[in-house]
Design a protein around this motif. Structure first.
Motif, PDB file in Angstrom:
ATOM      1  N   TYR A 284       0.817  -1.210   0.000  1.00  0.00           N
ATOM      2  CA  TYR A 284       0.000   0.000   0.000  1.00  0.00           C
ATOM      3  C   TYR A 284       0.853   1.264   0.000  1.00  0.00           C
ATOM      4  CZ  TYR A 284       0.985   0.698   4.992  1.00  0.00           C
ATOM      5  OH  TYR A 284       1.589   0.931   6.189  1.00  0.00           O
ATOM      6  N   LEU A 285       2.068   1.173   0.625  1.00  0.00           N
ATOM      7  CA  LEU A 285       2.950   2.343   0.672  1.00  0.00           C
ATOM      8  C   LEU A 285       3.402   2.747  -0.719  1.00  0.00           C
ATOM      9  CD1 LEU A 285       5.105   1.378   3.791  1.00  0.00           C
ATOM     10  CD2 LEU A 285       3.360   3.177   3.663  1.00  0.00           C
ATOM     11  N   LEU A 286       3.508   1.776  -1.600  1.00  0.00           N
ATOM     12  CA  LEU A 286       3.946   2.072  -2.958  1.00  0.00           C
ATOM     13  C   LEU A 286       2.881   2.867  -3.695  1.00  0.00           C
ATOM     14  CD1 LEU A 286       5.459  -1.416  -3.871  1.00  0.00           C
ATOM     15  CD2 LEU A 286       6.527   0.487  -2.653  1.00  0.00           C
ATOM     16  N   MET A 288       0.548   4.628  -2.268  1.00  0.00           N
ATOM     17  CA  MET A 288       0.435   5.917  -1.595  1.00  0.00           C
ATOM     18  C   MET A 288       1.540   6.863  -2.077  1.00  0.00           C
ATOM     19  SD  MET A 288      -1.295   7.726   0.543  1.00  0.00           S
ATOM     20  CE  MET A 288      -2.241   6.587   1.552  1.00  0.00           C
ATOM     21  N   GLN A 289       2.781   6.315  -2.184  1.00  0.00           N
ATOM     22  CA  GLN A 289       3.901   7.146  -2.621  1.00  0.00           C
ATOM     23  C   GLN A 289       3.678   7.644  -4.044  1.00  0.00           C
ATOM     24  OE1 GLN A 289       6.582   7.988  -0.682  1.00  0.00           O
ATOM     25  NE2 GLN A 289       7.132   9.380  -2.348  1.00  0.00           N
ATOM     26  N   LEU A 290       3.170   6.757  -4.906  1.00  0.00           N
ATOM     27  CA  LEU A 290       2.930   7.142  -6.293  1.00  0.00           C
ATOM     28  C   LEU A 290       1.836   8.205  -6.367  1.00  0.00           C
ATOM     29  CD1 LEU A 290       3.395   6.783  -9.326  1.00  0.00           C
ATOM     30  CD2 LEU A 290       1.746   4.881  -9.262  1.00  0.00           C
ATOM     31  N   GLY A 291       0.726   7.968  -5.599  1.00  0.00           N
ATOM     32  CA  GLY A 291      -0.354   8.944  -5.606  1.00  0.00           C
ATOM     33  C   GLY A 291       0.118  10.297  -5.106  1.00  0.00           C
ATOM     34  N   HIS A 309      -7.359   2.973  -7.723  1.00  0.00           N
ATOM     35  CA  HIS A 309      -6.883   1.689  -8.245  1.00  0.00           C
ATOM     36  C   HIS A 309      -6.546   0.748  -7.092  1.00  0.00           C
ATOM     37  CE1 HIS A 309      -4.884  -1.116 -10.997  1.00  0.00           C
ATOM     38  NE2 HIS A 309      -3.958  -1.241 -10.043  1.00  0.00           N
ATOM     39  N   TYR A 310      -5.888   1.291  -6.088  1.00  0.00           N
ATOM     40  CA  TYR A 310      -5.570   0.455  -4.934  1.00  0.00           C
ATOM     41  C   TYR A 310      -6.852  -0.100  -4.299  1.00  0.00           C
ATOM     42  CZ  TYR A 310      -4.055  -1.097  -0.362  1.00  0.00           C
ATOM     43  OH  TYR A 310      -3.835  -1.861   0.757  1.00  0.00           O
ATOM     44  N   VAL A 311      -7.850   0.757  -4.148  1.00  0.00           N
ATOM     45  CA  VAL A 311      -9.104   0.338  -3.528  1.00  0.00           C
ATOM     46  C   VAL A 311      -9.776  -0.769  -4.338  1.00  0.00           C
ATOM     47  CG1 VAL A 311     -11.428   1.087  -2.889  1.00  0.00           C
ATOM     48  CG2 VAL A 311      -9.464   2.557  -2.418  1.00  0.00           C
ATOM     49  N   GLN A 312      -9.698  -0.642  -5.656  1.00  0.00           N
ATOM     50  CA  GLN A 312     -10.312  -1.643  -6.519  1.00  0.00           C
ATOM     51  C   GLN A 312      -9.581  -2.979  -6.435  1.00  0.00           C
ATOM     52  OE1 GLN A 312     -10.207   0.319 -10.285  1.00  0.00           O
ATOM     53  NE2 GLN A 312     -11.788   1.820  -9.713  1.00  0.00           N
ATOM     54  N   VAL A 313      -8.248  -2.921  -6.307  1.00  0.00           N
ATOM     55  CA  VAL A 313      -7.462  -4.149  -6.251  1.00  0.00           C
ATOM     56  C   VAL A 313      -7.466  -4.748  -4.852  1.00  0.00           C
ATOM     57  CG1 VAL A 313      -5.156  -5.141  -6.594  1.00  0.00           C
ATOM     58  CG2 VAL A 313      -6.013  -3.386  -8.164  1.00  0.00           C
ATOM     59  N   PHE A 314      -7.437  -3.880  -3.857  1.00  0.00           N
ATOM     60  CA  PHE A 314      -7.398  -4.345  -2.459  1.00  0.00           C
ATOM     61  C   PHE A 314      -8.556  -3.717  -1.672  1.00  0.00           C
ATOM     62  CE2 PHE A 314      -3.012  -4.092  -4.074  1.00  0.00           C
ATOM     63  CZ  PHE A 314      -2.625  -5.423  -3.962  1.00  0.00           C
ATOM     64  N   PRO A 321      -9.856   2.350   3.131  1.00  0.00           N
ATOM     65  CA  PRO A 321     -10.637   3.562   3.413  1.00  0.00           C
ATOM     66  C   PRO A 321      -9.839   4.848   3.270  1.00  0.00           C
ATOM     67  CG  PRO A 321     -11.111   1.868   5.036  1.00  0.00           C
ATOM     68  CD  PRO A 321      -9.957   1.372   4.232  1.00  0.00           C
ATOM     69  N   SER A 322      -8.594   4.836   3.773  1.00  0.00           N
ATOM     70  CA  SER A 322      -7.804   6.064   3.679  1.00  0.00           C
ATOM     71  C   SER A 322      -7.457   6.387   2.226  1.00  0.00           C
ATOM     72  CB  SER A 322      -6.526   5.929   4.509  1.00  0.00           C
ATOM     73  OG  SER A 322      -5.730   4.851   4.032  1.00  0.00           O
ATOM     74  N   PHE A 323      -7.270   5.373   1.397  1.00  0.00           N
ATOM     75  CA  PHE A 323      -7.017   5.616  -0.019  1.00  0.00           C
ATOM     76  C   PHE A 323      -8.251   6.224  -0.676  1.00  0.00           C
ATOM     77  CE2 PHE A 323      -3.336   3.094   0.669  1.00  0.00           C
ATOM     78  CZ  PHE A 323      -2.477   3.331  -0.396  1.00  0.00           C
ATOM     79  N   SER A 324      -9.443   5.724  -0.289  1.00  0.00           N
ATOM     80  CA  SER A 324     -10.676   6.297  -0.837  1.00  0.00           C
ATOM     81  C   SER A 324     -10.800   7.760  -0.454  1.00  0.00           C
ATOM     82  CB  SER A 324     -11.889   5.517  -0.332  1.00  0.00           C
ATOM     83  OG  SER A 324     -11.881   4.202  -0.824  1.00  0.00           O
ATOM     84  N   VAL A 325     -10.481   8.062   0.791  1.00  0.00           N
ATOM     85  CA  VAL A 325     -10.549   9.447   1.255  1.00  0.00           C
ATOM     86  C   VAL A 325      -9.541  10.311   0.489  1.00  0.00           C
ATOM     87  CG1 VAL A 325     -10.170  10.962   3.232  1.00  0.00           C
ATOM     88  CG2 VAL A 325     -11.384   8.803   3.536  1.00  0.00           C
TER      89      VAL A 325
END
Length: 962
Positions: A284-286, A288-291, A309-314, A321-325
């Motif tokens: 997930y850090l990868l 997050m870093q890219l985003g 994309h992360y949310v869809q894959v994981f 949730p934090s990625f969605s936010v």
């Protein structure tokens, strides 16, 4: 300055951790493995020993040492002490210069000695001394000399543990020189040594950088992944838990990862590459870093797409949730409003209370979701609700313009309001479930009810309204919510089908629900101005449903409402109360309620006659209850009052009539007569008036006013039911007879006898009554006429003939036979005897014939009398012969012979009489001992005294005491 930097770098390199980590090679047991020493109670102080003191000790030992090996060790130790002293001087120095010259000299001297002079027959290894010499050069910043010594070390000792460091330093130099291919190769050689070398992880990191510099981005990912695998080996490990150097290494690695994937295909590259490498817990850090990298470069869509994309894959990781936010925040920063709404909906769908994600988390884990759920649910529910209202208003406006024949200045809108209302309601509901204790819950629940109502989902709307009104008891919206629930229930009832039995059950349940909701509204919001009206309506509906006890309770409550409601509501309440009490047979209470209602009605009120009728009915039914309880006197009084309340009404008529009946039951014949006569005057044409005569007849009979009774029955005999006329006629005859009015009695009996041949028994009795009356009056002619009619009616009766008719016919026949008997007795035997004897004999034959008719009836009473009379006929004839007139002129002898002749003629008649009487008294042995039998006994006692004339001897009894 350059020299000092070089020295610092070399220090770092030779500290066995380079500049990227703290890993150390395994040298076996360390001081940390020793047991903690036991300190004595009174420890002796240990003096502090300086490097100079230690060096002096070693030099003293060198002077006396003879063994070459020991001397060699002491010389190495002295060189190391010099190295340590130089490091201390360098660290404490404030000027830049060479500090390790003495140490360099000593190490070089030892290296030369080891090459030229064996110790104990063997040349000593210079491997460590060369490493220390290289280190001394490096610490002084003399990198060329240091690298030259290292190359010599690796050349002479290729298997040395210091070879990896030499390769690493060479790789570093190649990387600094921009020779990335050579650097990659040398770093690979260090990596090949294995993880036991302290340069392994640094080599892996730099190996990745070398690949990156050569644009081998995919290849570099593997190397950088190895770094993170080593520094983040535990799932859930926080960066804050790492040392500063490790944390910096991880952050730098993540930064380069972001760059790498931005050069590739973005988040898809991460997913694709780690499908081959295998998933990593820190993956997930990868993303997050890219985003974040995209965001930093203001590539907002790429940034948001990366997070989504992360949310869809994981979708089910704790980080989703934090990625969605983050995606939502990026859309906001990038000003993509059309993307924000779906993203927030997705967040709620993925992490809300109905999601699998939510179900799989603990309450503590859910807490991190709630702040954003709170915001998004609140925002989206309001948005969809307002959208639905606006759309509906627009649709209705368009329809109104079209209906009015006007052309709208806008395109016909698509009606999406229901879908949006449902969506808003669903979001409101999620808010309530997610934040049940929040102060806004009551407001949200009310809005949810409104949305459900507008969407046509009435049952859900009702539930929401009632929750606001009676669970939250919301001061601001509770009353409106409670009223809305009632209103919605009514609409639901009106729209409910009622075709099948199941439909009827559902409809009944909904009606009951409405009543309950209405009562709750009155209980919770009694000060609301709508409460009296809804409570009154509830009473009406409960009454219509047939639940009288409940209707009474509700209506009674309404009649006691304060402040007093408007007159129309009072009227309805009292009416429902009266009706409910009446239907429960609480007639006394119902009367009170109806009388109270009557005071609220104007004279012209169309309901007034019906209420008056109800009062009368209540009084009437109360009297029935009083009668059933045995309170007949009070019941009569109440019945007679009804004609005052509702004169001329059917109830008043029935009440007066029933009052008369009750008075008859009470044997209050005087008042009963008065009430009945009044009834006849008031209602002469009423059907019940026809029944008054028999009742009056009964009263007069019971009060022994026979004439009046007969007069009433005479009236009945002239009209009405044929059966009643016949009965009344006969009864009136009896009562006239009883009153002493025999003429009237004879008229009625005669009319009955001539009119009603049936029933046969009463027809016979009516004739017998006349026979008796004529007998009493001494009118034998008319008596005989009706006696003959009696005999004739019995003769013609056939199958209708009865024992009574036979008896009366036998009685009549006996009477006429007795008349013949009397005529026989009156005939005397005179001279000439023969002539008078024939006349006597003829009378006797006629009498015997008549008595034989009596005997034919077989009625014992008259048969025994007939036999007695027959016997007496013969006795009389014998007696008459003996008493007959004697011829004149007979001498005594002739007279004697004449007497003997008479006796001879008379004796057979006497014998015949004895036989008949003897036969008659035989009835006594059969249990019949009536007048005829007794008379026969008496006759035999005279005829045969020796046999039948004996007197009973009674034995005397002495009661004296002897």
């Amino acid at each position: 300055m350059i020299k000092r930097l070089a020295m610092c770098c070399t220090l770092v390199l030779f500290s066995s951790c380079a500049w990227l980590g703290d890993d150390m090679p395994d040298y076996g047991r360390t001081i940390a493995d020793l047991k903690e020493p036991e300190i004595p109670d009174d420890p002796m102080p240990v003096p502090v020993t300086t490097i100079d003191q230690i060096e002096d000790s070693y030099r003293s030992a060198l002077e006396i040492a003879q063994d070459p090996g020991v001397r060699h060790q002491i010389l190495v130790r002295l060189a190391d002490l010099e190295m340590a002293r130089s490091e201390k001087f360098q660290l404490d120095a404030e000027e830049q210069k060479y500090y390790f010259d003495d140490a360099v000299s000593m190490y070089r001297e030892l290296i030369t000695l080891n090459r030229e002079r064996p110790v104990n027959g063997e040349l000593m290894s210079n491997e460590r001394l060369l490493y220390q010499l290289s280190k001394a050069y490096a610490l002084d910043g003399r990198m060329n000399e240091s690298n030259e010594v290292l190359r010599e070390l690796v050349g002479n000792y290729p298997a040395s543990g210091f070879a990896a460091e030499a390769d690493f330093r060479s790789a570093e130099q190649a990387f600094s020189d921009g020779n990335y291919a050579l650097a990659e190769e040398l770093y690979q050689q260090v990596i090949a040594v294995g993880k036991e070398t302290p340069f392994y992880l640094n080599a892996v990191y730099m190996h990745g950088w070398s690949q990156f510099k050569r644009n081998r981005y995919r290849a570099s990912v593997k190397s950088f992944t190895e770094v993170l695998d080593n520094k983040l080996p535990i799932e859930g490990q926080k960066l804050s838990e790492l040392s500063n150097s490790d944390r910096n290494l991880v952050l730098d690695t993540l930064r380069v990862f972001g760059i790498v994937f931005s050069y590739l295909d973005g988040p898809e590259s991460i997913t694709e590459i780690y499908q081959n490498l295998g998933p990593r817990h820190y993956q997930y850090l990868l993303y997050m870093q890219l985003g974040d990298l995209y965001l930093e470069k203001k590539r907002y869509r790429d940034s948001a797409d990366t997070f989504r994309h992360y949310v869809q894959v994981f979708p089910n990781t704790d980080y989703s949730p934090s990625f969605s936010v983050k995606a939502i925040e990026v859309y906001s920063l990038g000003n993509f409003p059309s993307e924000i709404l779906p993203a927030k909906e997705e967040y709620i769908r993925n992490y809300g209370v109905y999601s699998e994600f939510w179900k799989a988390r603990t309450e503590e884990q859910r807490a991190s979701l709630k702040p954003h759920l709170f915001t998004y649910l609140d925002e989206l529910s309001s948005y969809f609700h307002s959208q639905a209202l606006g759309n509906r208003q627009l649709v209705e406006e368009y329809r109104e313009l079209k209906a009015a024949g006007k052309k709208p200045n806008f395109k016909k809108p698509q009606d999406s309001s229901q879908a949006n209302f449902i969506k808003a309601a669903g979001l409101y509901q999620q808010f309530i479930v997610t934040f049940p204790e929040d102060p806004k819950v009551a407001e949200i629940t009310y809005l949810m009810g409104e949305a459900f109502y507008e969407a046509g989902q009435l049952e859900s709307a009702i539930k929401a309204y009632e929750t606001v009104a009676y669970t939250h008891v919301d001061k601001q919206r509770g009353a409106d919510a409670g009223y809305s629930a009632i209103f919605t229930l009514q609409r639901l009832i009106e729209e409910s089908p009622a075709k099948t039995e199941a439909d009827q059950i559902v409809l009944a349940e909904r009606r009951e629900h409405k009543i309950t909701s209405t009562l709750n509204f009155a209980d919770y919001y009694s000060i609301d101005k709508r409460a009296p009206a809804v409570l009154t309506k509830a009473g009406q509906e409960v009454f219509e449903q047939g639940d009288m006890p409940r209707a009474e309770t509700i209506a009674k409550r309404m009649t006691q409402w304060q402040p007093v409601p408007e007159k129309s509501l009072q009227k309805t309440a009292w009416m429902v109360l009266g009706h409910a009490q009446f239907d429960q047979q609480k007639f006394g209470e119902a009367e009170v309620s109806y009388r109270r209602l009557l005071t609220l009605l104007e004279d012209a009120d169309p309901d007034k006659p019906a209420i008056v009728e109800r009062i009368a009915a209540s009084m009437y039914r109360s009297s029935e209850a009083q009668i059933a309880a045995g309170n007949n006197v009070e019941a009569v009084s109440r019945l007679l009052q009804i004609r005052i309340i509702a004169p001329g009404s059917e109830i008043a008529i029935a009440a007066q009539y029933d009052a008369a009946n009750q008075l008859i039951e009470l044997k209050d014949f005087t008042q009963a007569e008065s009430v009945l006569l009044d009834f006849g005057k008031r209602y002469p044409e009423h059907e019940l008036s026809k029944t008054i005569p028999p009742k009056l007849a009964f009263i007069y009979q019971e009060s022994e006013q026979w004439g009046k009774a007969a007069g009433q029955l005479s009236l009945l005999a002239s009209s009405g039911d044929p059966q009643a006329r016949r009965t009344s006629l006969y009864l009136s005859a009896e009562l006239y007879e009883k009153s002493g009015n025999t003429n009237k009695a004879l008229d009625q009996y005669r009319k009955y006898a001539n009119t009603y041949p049936q029933p046969f028994d009463l027809a016979i009795e009516s004739r017998f009554k006349m026979v008796e009356i004529y007998k009493a009056n001494g009118d034998n002619g008319k008596r005989n006429y009706w006696l003959k009619d009696l005999i004739e009616q019995d003769r013609k009766a056939g199958a209708n003939r009865t024992g009574r008719s036979k008896y009366l016919a036998a009685m009549g026949t006996s009477k006429f036979a007795n008349d013949e008997y009397e005529r026989f007795n009156k005939i005397k035997l005179t001279l000439p005897v023969k002539k008078s004897m024939r006349k006597k004999k003829s009378a006797m034959d006629q009498t015997l014939k008549s008595y034989r008719k009596v005997l034919d009836y077989g009625v014992a009473e008259f048969s025994t009398d007939a036999n007695y009379k027959i016997g007496m006929l013969y006795v009389q004839l014998s007696q008459d012969l003996m008493d007959s007139e004697r011829p004149a002129g007979l001498d005594p002898l002739a007279m004697e012979q004449y007497e003997i002749l008479l006796e001879d003629q008379a004796f057979p008649f006497e014998e015949k009489a004895i036989d008949i009487h003897a036969s008659n008294i035989q009835r006594a042995w059969e249990g019949l001992y009536d007048g005829g039998v007794k008379n026969s006994f008496s006759a035999l006692a005279k005829l045969l005294p020796a046999r039948y004339g004996k007197q009973e001897n009674k034995a005397g009894v002495s009661r004296g005491i002897y």
